[in-house]
Design an enzyme around this catalytic site. Structure first.
Site, PDB file in Angstrom:
ATOM      1  N   LYS A 125     100.164  13.704  26.546  1.00 23.28           N
ATOM      2  CA  LYS A 125     101.166  14.677  26.097  1.00 23.28           C
ATOM      3  C   LYS A 125     101.431  14.380  27.513  1.00 23.28           C
ATOM      4  O   LYS A 125     101.295  14.472  28.715  1.00 23.28           O
ATOM      5  CB  LYS A 125     101.174  16.282  26.004  1.00 23.28           C
ATOM      6  CG  LYS A 125     100.526  15.969  24.409  1.00 23.28           C
ATOM      7  CD  LYS A 125     100.659  17.790  23.701  1.00 23.28           C
ATOM      8  CE  LYS A 125     100.016  17.851  22.177  1.00 23.28           C
ATOM      9  NZ  LYS A 125     100.103  19.464  22.205  1.00 23.28           N
ATOM     10  N   ARG A 180      87.420  16.517  17.956  1.00 21.83           N
ATOM     11  CA  ARG A 180      88.091  17.264  19.277  1.00 21.83           C
ATOM     12  C   ARG A 180      87.461  18.299  20.003  1.00 21.83           C
ATOM     13  O   ARG A 180      87.207  18.312  21.079  1.00 21.83           O
ATOM     14  CB  ARG A 180      89.540  16.813  19.409  1.00 21.83           C
ATOM     15  CG  ARG A 180      90.566  17.239  20.474  1.00 21.83           C
ATOM     16  CD  ARG A 180      91.852  16.950  20.501  1.00 21.83           C
ATOM     17  NE  ARG A 180      92.439  17.680  21.840  1.00 21.83           N
ATOM     18  CZ  ARG A 180      92.406  17.074  22.924  1.00 21.83           C
ATOM     19  NH1 ARG A 180      92.089  16.381  23.102  1.00 21.83           N
ATOM     20  NH2 ARG A 180      93.055  18.139  24.517  1.00 21.83           N
ATOM     21  N   HIS A 189      90.811  17.298  14.527  1.00 19.53           N
ATOM     22  CA  HIS A 189      91.352  17.618  15.914  1.00 19.53           C
ATOM     23  C   HIS A 189      90.201  18.859  15.420  1.00 19.53           C
ATOM     24  O   HIS A 189      89.418  18.978  16.632  1.00 19.53           O
ATOM     25  CB  HIS A 189      92.170  19.323  15.167  1.00 19.53           C
ATOM     26  CG  HIS A 189      92.947  20.129  15.948  1.00 19.53           C
ATOM     27  ND1 HIS A 189      93.512  19.778  17.287  1.00 19.53           N
ATOM     28  CD2 HIS A 189      91.926  21.026  15.803  1.00 19.53           C
ATOM     29  CE1 HIS A 189      93.052  21.328  18.125  1.00 19.53           C
ATOM     30  NE2 HIS A 189      92.593  21.884  16.938  1.00 19.53           N
ATOM     31  N   TYR A 212      90.851  26.852  23.196  1.00 18.37           N
ATOM     32  CA  TYR A 212      90.464  26.186  22.339  1.00 18.37           C
ATOM     33  C   TYR A 212      88.955  25.989  22.163  1.00 18.37           C
ATOM     34  O   TYR A 212      88.478  25.127  21.759  1.00 18.37           O
ATOM     35  CB  TYR A 212      91.146  24.985  22.955  1.00 18.37           C
ATOM     36  CG  TYR A 212      90.958  23.233  22.291  1.00 18.37           C
ATOM     37  CD1 TYR A 212      90.276  22.220  22.286  1.00 18.37           C
ATOM     38  CD2 TYR A 212      91.761  22.619  21.224  1.00 18.37           C
ATOM     39  CE1 TYR A 212      90.176  21.557  21.920  1.00 18.37           C
ATOM     40  CE2 TYR A 212      92.361  21.466  20.784  1.00 18.37           C
ATOM     41  CZ  TYR A 212      91.138  20.967  20.658  1.00 18.37           C
ATOM     42  OH  TYR A 212      91.631  19.950  20.424  1.00 18.37           O
ATOM     43  N   ARG A 233      92.613  12.938  21.080  1.00 15.19           N
ATOM     44  CA  ARG A 233      93.497  13.709  20.140  1.00 15.19           C
ATOM     45  C   ARG A 233      93.774  11.954  19.542  1.00 15.19           C
ATOM     46  O   ARG A 233      93.847  10.932  19.351  1.00 15.19           O
ATOM     47  CB  ARG A 233      95.304  13.817  20.743  1.00 15.19           C
ATOM     48  CG  ARG A 233      94.729  14.932  21.574  1.00 15.19           C
ATOM     49  CD  ARG A 233      96.640  15.132  21.923  1.00 15.19           C
ATOM     50  NE  ARG A 233      96.593  16.846  23.068  1.00 15.19           N
ATOM     51  CZ  ARG A 233      96.501  16.661  24.498  1.00 15.19           C
ATOM     52  NH1 ARG A 233      96.397  14.909  24.554  1.00 15.19           N
ATOM     53  NH2 ARG A 233      96.129  17.666  24.808  1.00 15.19           N
ATOM     54  N   HIS A 293      94.205  19.686  29.118  1.00 15.36           N
ATOM     55  CA  HIS A 293      94.736  20.729  29.158  1.00 15.36           C
ATOM     56  C   HIS A 293      95.807  20.884  30.302  1.00 15.36           C
ATOM     57  O   HIS A 293      95.425  20.244  31.558  1.00 15.36           O
ATOM     58  CB  HIS A 293      94.162  21.614  28.051  1.00 15.36           C
ATOM     59  CG  HIS A 293      93.988  21.999  27.231  1.00 15.36           C
ATOM     60  ND1 HIS A 293      92.477  22.401  26.843  1.00 15.36           N
ATOM     61  CD2 HIS A 293      94.182  21.742  26.292  1.00 15.36           C
ATOM     62  CE1 HIS A 293      92.975  21.606  25.448  1.00 15.36           C
ATOM     63  NE2 HIS A 293      93.655  21.243  25.156  1.00 15.36           N
TER      64      HIS A 293
END
Length: 304
Positions: free
Chosen positions: A179, A253, A250, A285, A155, A276
């Site tokens: 994250k 990615r 993005h 995705y 990211r 993820h």
């Protein structure tokens, strides 16, 4: 304006999100904004204490979002925020039961961003490399960032947050804090390694300024690079590739994940690389090309 009791509750909840759940400042702002909206709606319905909050009030709040034209993705996110909030209320004894446990949310429409073809990705890097032939620190940095974004699928926030020590240049792997502050290790290839070496040896020393600390990538003022600068770079360099879709970090990615899958990588590996939490997110995705499906069918099916 919220009643004092609701305002104090919001302060306690923000403290919980920051210190106990360790969410990023952006996530905390999003959660608090949603719950402030919910509490304001409850107050307008005549609810005077948090113990009076019920499923009817939660559904009324979500229905109002729909009537004001909020996107399905926004409503789905706010329903999640409400469920997390009521679970916290019940767990901490502020509410006798979790009234939001059965709160539904609309299924969000997921649109896949466009991706680059392999030749377009190659042209993107090659175009940036040609501009960096003069050996300027900014040019070397831009090539290294583009190579790393495409090589790893990280990211943009993860890229901007990298430190020099996050690179293992002997093994060509990268340590990323993603994250939820979850750490993962990602490999990168030889082209990215060469670009990183050039940046670290010939580029970064000429650009870095006091206050940058250990930041891997720095901006024109010598401090840690800003995410907006990375986005601007990607859009500008994409414009140099004839026929390529206008994508940002993005999109790179997504491109990296798609090319991995088309090259034969399994979903679990791509899930780990992208960071993820759920395999379902990886499936949404990424997409698999029709040509790859055709090849797989021809190789595997006895009647192909």
């Amino acid at each position: 304006m919220l009643p004092e009791a609701f305002a104090r509750l919001l302060v306690d909840y923000e403290r919980h999100l920051r210190s106990e759940r360790d969410l990023t400042p952006h996530s905390v702002r999003a959660y608090i904004g949603d719950i402030e909206s919910l509490l304001d709606h409850a107050h307008r319905m005549g609810i005077a204490s948090i113990g009076e909050l019920d499923l009817r009030a939660l559904r009324s709040w979500l229905a109002k979002q729909q009537t004001t034209g909020r996107a399905r993705t926004t409503i789905a996110r706010r329903a999640t925020a409400a469920r997390v909030f009521t679970a916290w209320l019940a767990r901490t004894g502020r509410m006798p039961a979790d009234v939001g446990a059965s709160l539904g949310s609309p299924r969000a429409h997921r649109t896949l961003p466009p991706v680059l073809r392999a030749d377009e990705a190659d042209a993107l890097i090659r175009s940036a490399s040609e501009l960096a032939d003069d050996g300027s620190p900014v040019g070397l940095r831009d090539v290294a960032m583009l190579e790393l974004l495409y090589a790893t699928g990280i990211r943009v926030g993860e890229l901007a947050g990298l430190d020099v020590d996050d690179l293992d240049r002997e093994r060509n792997v990268l340590r990323v804090l993603g994250k939820g502050r979850k750490e993962r290790t990602i490999p990168y290839g030889t082209p990215a390694a060469h670009a990183l070496d050039a940046w670290l040896v010939r580029g970064r020393p000429g650009l870095v300024a006091e206050g940058a600390g250990a930041a891997l990538f720095v901006g024109t003022r010598g401090r840690r690079i800003d995410q907006r600068a990375v986005r601007t770079l990607v859009h500008r360099r994409i414009a140099d590739v004839p026929g390529a879709p206008d994508i940002g970090p993005h999109g790179l990615r997504h491109t990296a994940a798609t090319h991995l899958l088309e090259g034969g990588a399994d979903l679990r590996s791509v899930q780990e690389l992208l960071g993820h939490a759920s395999l379902a997110t990886t499936q949404l995705y990424t997409h698999v090309s029709t040509e790859r499906l055709r090849r797989a069918y021809q190789q595997a099916h006895p009647r192909a």
